[in-house]
Design a protein around this motif. Sequence first.
Motif, PDB file in Angstrom:
ATOM      1  N   ALA A 169      28.680  43.596  30.833  1.00  0.00           N
ATOM      2  CA  ALA A 169      29.233  42.436  30.138  1.00  0.00           C
ATOM      3  C   ALA A 169      29.600  41.339  31.133  1.00  0.00           C
ATOM      4  CB  ALA A 169      30.464  42.833  29.337  1.00  0.00           C
ATOM      5  N   GLU A 170      29.503  40.095  30.696  1.00  0.00           N
ATOM      6  CA  GLU A 170      29.876  38.964  31.547  1.00  0.00           C
ATOM      7  C   GLU A 170      31.351  39.028  31.926  1.00  0.00           C
ATOM      8  OE1 GLU A 170      28.714  35.146  30.087  1.00  0.00           O
ATOM      9  OE2 GLU A 170      26.767  35.873  29.390  1.00  0.00           O
ATOM     10  N   ASP A 171      32.191  39.476  30.993  1.00  0.00           N
ATOM     11  CA  ASP A 171      33.618  39.554  31.290  1.00  0.00           C
ATOM     12  C   ASP A 171      33.909  40.579  32.374  1.00  0.00           C
ATOM     13  OD1 ASP A 171      34.469  37.580  29.594  1.00  0.00           O
ATOM     14  OD2 ASP A 171      35.062  38.917  27.962  1.00  0.00           O
ATOM     15  N   SER A 172      33.103  41.631  32.450  1.00  0.00           N
ATOM     16  CA  SER A 172      33.289  42.623  33.501  1.00  0.00           C
ATOM     17  C   SER A 172      33.000  42.016  34.873  1.00  0.00           C
ATOM     18  CB  SER A 172      32.365  43.826  33.251  1.00  0.00           C
ATOM     19  OG  SER A 172      32.506  44.794  34.266  1.00  0.00           O
ATOM     20  N   THR A 173      31.925  41.260  34.945  1.00  0.00           N
ATOM     21  CA  THR A 173      31.589  40.572  36.198  1.00  0.00           C
ATOM     22  C   THR A 173      32.678  39.591  36.582  1.00  0.00           C
ATOM     23  OG1 THR A 173      29.224  40.776  35.704  1.00  0.00           O
ATOM     24  CG2 THR A 173      29.870  39.131  37.342  1.00  0.00           C
ATOM     25  N   GLU A 174      33.173  38.845  35.587  1.00  0.00           N
ATOM     26  CA  GLU A 174      34.227  37.863  35.844  1.00  0.00           C
ATOM     27  C   GLU A 174      35.512  38.546  36.291  1.00  0.00           C
ATOM     28  OE1 GLU A 174      36.870  34.514  35.857  1.00  0.00           O
ATOM     29  OE2 GLU A 174      34.750  34.868  36.326  1.00  0.00           O
ATOM     30  N   GLY A 175      35.839  39.694  35.691  1.00  0.00           N
ATOM     31  CA  GLY A 175      37.059  40.398  36.062  1.00  0.00           C
ATOM     32  C   GLY A 175      37.044  40.857  37.508  1.00  0.00           C
ATOM     33  N   VAL A 176      35.919  41.404  37.942  1.00  0.00           N
ATOM     34  CA  VAL A 176      35.801  41.866  39.330  1.00  0.00           C
ATOM     35  C   VAL A 176      35.793  40.683  40.287  1.00  0.00           C
ATOM     36  CG1 VAL A 176      34.318  43.059  40.978  1.00  0.00           C
ATOM     37  CG2 VAL A 176      34.618  43.986  38.663  1.00  0.00           C
ATOM     38  N   ARG A 177      35.021  39.639  39.916  1.00  0.00           N
ATOM     39  CA  ARG A 177      34.925  38.469  40.788  1.00  0.00           C
ATOM     40  C   ARG A 177      36.294  37.794  40.964  1.00  0.00           C
ATOM     41  NH1 ARG A 177      31.241  35.463  38.134  1.00  0.00           N
ATOM     42  NH2 ARG A 177      29.484  36.332  39.302  1.00  0.00           N
ATOM     43  N   SER A 178      37.024  37.643  39.870  1.00  0.00           N
ATOM     44  CA  SER A 178      38.325  36.978  39.954  1.00  0.00           C
ATOM     45  C   SER A 178      39.308  37.786  40.800  1.00  0.00           C
ATOM     46  CB  SER A 178      38.899  36.754  38.554  1.00  0.00           C
ATOM     47  OG  SER A 178      39.167  37.992  37.909  1.00  0.00           O
ATOM     48  N   PHE A 179      39.211  39.118  40.729  1.00  0.00           N
ATOM     49  CA  PHE A 179      40.076  39.958  41.552  1.00  0.00           C
ATOM     50  C   PHE A 179      39.768  39.751  43.030  1.00  0.00           C
ATOM     51  CE2 PHE A 179      40.534  44.004  43.881  1.00  0.00           C
ATOM     52  CZ  PHE A 179      41.910  44.176  43.776  1.00  0.00           C
ATOM     53  N   LEU A 180      38.474  39.731  43.366  1.00  0.00           N
ATOM     54  CA  LEU A 180      38.084  39.549  44.758  1.00  0.00           C
ATOM     55  C   LEU A 180      38.447  38.150  45.261  1.00  0.00           C
ATOM     56  CD1 LEU A 180      34.590  41.310  44.697  1.00  0.00           C
ATOM     57  CD2 LEU A 180      36.741  42.204  45.629  1.00  0.00           C
ATOM     58  N   GLU A 181      38.400  37.176  44.344  1.00  0.00           N
ATOM     59  CA  GLU A 181      38.715  35.796  44.725  1.00  0.00           C
ATOM     60  C   GLU A 181      40.196  35.466  44.562  1.00  0.00           C
ATOM     61  OE1 GLU A 181      36.094  33.447  42.325  1.00  0.00           O
ATOM     62  OE2 GLU A 181      34.280  34.073  43.413  1.00  0.00           O
ATOM     63  N   ARG A 182      40.974  36.450  44.160  1.00  0.00           N
ATOM     64  CA  ARG A 182      42.424  36.314  44.024  1.00  0.00           C
ATOM     65  C   ARG A 182      42.818  35.143  43.122  1.00  0.00           C
ATOM     66  NH1 ARG A 182      44.738  37.756  50.130  1.00  0.00           N
ATOM     67  NH2 ARG A 182      43.647  39.783  50.298  1.00  0.00           N
ATOM     68  N   ARG A 183      42.241  35.155  41.914  1.00  0.00           N
ATOM     69  CA  ARG A 183      42.554  34.117  40.924  1.00  0.00           C
ATOM     70  C   ARG A 183      42.625  34.766  39.542  1.00  0.00           C
ATOM     71  NH1 ARG A 183      37.982  33.364  37.996  1.00  0.00           N
ATOM     72  NH2 ARG A 183      35.974  33.802  39.033  1.00  0.00           N
ATOM     73  N   GLU A 184      43.169  34.035  38.587  1.00  0.00           N
ATOM     74  CA  GLU A 184      43.241  34.535  37.221  1.00  0.00           C
ATOM     75  C   GLU A 184      41.837  34.538  36.593  1.00  0.00           C
ATOM     76  OE1 GLU A 184      45.838  35.769  35.343  1.00  0.00           O
ATOM     77  OE2 GLU A 184      46.822  35.804  37.311  1.00  0.00           O
ATOM     78  N   PRO A 185      41.481  35.590  35.864  1.00  0.00           N
ATOM     79  CA  PRO A 185      40.157  35.632  35.233  1.00  0.00           C
ATOM     80  C   PRO A 185      40.085  34.682  34.045  1.00  0.00           C
ATOM     81  CG  PRO A 185      41.433  37.532  34.552  1.00  0.00           C
ATOM     82  CD  PRO A 185      42.251  36.840  35.613  1.00  0.00           C
ATOM     83  N   GLU A 186      38.892  34.216  33.757  1.00  0.00           N
ATOM     84  CA  GLU A 186      38.653  33.371  32.594  1.00  0.00           C
ATOM     85  C   GLU A 186      37.638  34.094  31.697  1.00  0.00           C
ATOM     86  OE1 GLU A 186      37.467  29.449  33.719  1.00  0.00           O
ATOM     87  OE2 GLU A 186      39.195  29.162  35.061  1.00  0.00           O
ATOM     88  N   TYR A 187      38.159  34.908  30.791  1.00  0.00           N
ATOM     89  CA  TYR A 187      37.292  35.716  29.949  1.00  0.00           C
ATOM     90  C   TYR A 187      36.749  34.905  28.778  1.00  0.00           C
ATOM     91  CZ  TYR A 187      39.173  39.715  32.498  1.00  0.00           C
ATOM     92  OH  TYR A 187      39.523  40.588  33.490  1.00  0.00           O
ATOM     93  N   LYS A 188      35.489  35.159  28.442  1.00  0.00           N
ATOM     94  CA  LYS A 188      34.816  34.437  27.362  1.00  0.00           C
ATOM     95  C   LYS A 188      34.620  35.299  26.116  1.00  0.00           C
ATOM     96  CE  LYS A 188      34.297  30.915  30.116  1.00  0.00           C
ATOM     97  NZ  LYS A 188      35.148  29.718  29.944  1.00  0.00           N
ATOM     98  N   GLY A 189      34.927  36.580  26.244  1.00  0.00           N
ATOM     99  CA  GLY A 189      34.805  37.451  25.087  1.00  0.00           C
ATOM    100  C   GLY A 189      33.443  38.092  24.937  1.00  0.00           C
ATOM    101  N   HIS A 190      32.603  38.042  26.005  1.00  0.00           N
ATOM    102  CA  HIS A 190      31.282  38.664  25.916  1.00  0.00           C
ATOM    103  C   HIS A 190      30.817  39.137  27.296  1.00  0.00           C
ATOM    104  CE1 HIS A 190      29.935  34.726  27.369  1.00  0.00           C
ATOM    105  NE2 HIS A 190      30.576  34.194  26.355  1.00  0.00           N
TER     106      HIS A 190
END
Length: 288
Positions: A267-288
């Motif tokens: 899922a795109e949100d899974s990629t965003e969750g990992v990326r935001s953690f590595l980049e030390r920022r809040e995730p921006e989830y889109k729901g998909h």
Amino acid sequence: MSDSAVGADGRVPAGAPAETIREAEAGVLIEDTGGIRRIVLNRPVAANAVRPQDRDLIIESLADADADHGIRVVLLSSRGRHFCSGADLTTLNRGPESGPPRVGDGMRRIMTGAQRLIAAVLDCGKPVIAMVQGPAAGLGAHLALASDLVVAAEEAVFVESFARRGLVVDAGGAYLLPRRIGLQKAKELAFFGDKLPAAEAMALGLVNEVVPADRLEEAALRWAGRLAAAPTTAIALTKRLFNASLDGDRAASFLAEGMAQELQSRAEDSTEGVRSFLERREPEYKGH
């Protein structure tokens, strides 16, 4: 849906426009805002008793919310003093004049009616929050207890009213209650039909949060807002895993969990969750 147009008691002021009158006559109101679908029981003069047409509209709305990618969370609420007094018993014995009743007619009515409504809440892929401001009895109690999260006002009570009316527990109660609170306490509530105050319901794990009445909507919308910004598919898969775990063994649960993990990893949100953690920022989830 405008709370200013229709009073909290469901009555319409004199001289109200036609669209406001039609809204007040509706047994269920539906509003979508900011990823939140709000389903509102709108029969306060009847203690929000659910008629067959109201039940069918709620089921349809939950199924639609499940399929709509723009809806991220469902909020169940109601107008007036009661959350829901249960099924409308004035319609209990009504039916088509098609001759004498046959064996299985009543069972079929229950299974395609109240049970189908509770299943729609349990099976909805979006998280469902119940906002309970007052008495929730029978089907109304189970409508709340089938929800994923329950926020209740201090005045709210839950009542297993079936035996008090000479009826056997229905609307999924025999499935829900023992799993939520254990067999002995479930029997106590079902046999006696005593009122269970919100604070005691919270102590039993049936309610997530109890707040003063004037803070109820704020609390429910706060949780709805958080879920509307959450990774929707991850929440949906987690909900399905948790609900299924009550009925399966460890091997089945572990297998389902592994499959869900693999699905969500794409899922795109899974990629965003990992990326935001590595980049030390809040995730921006889109729901998909």
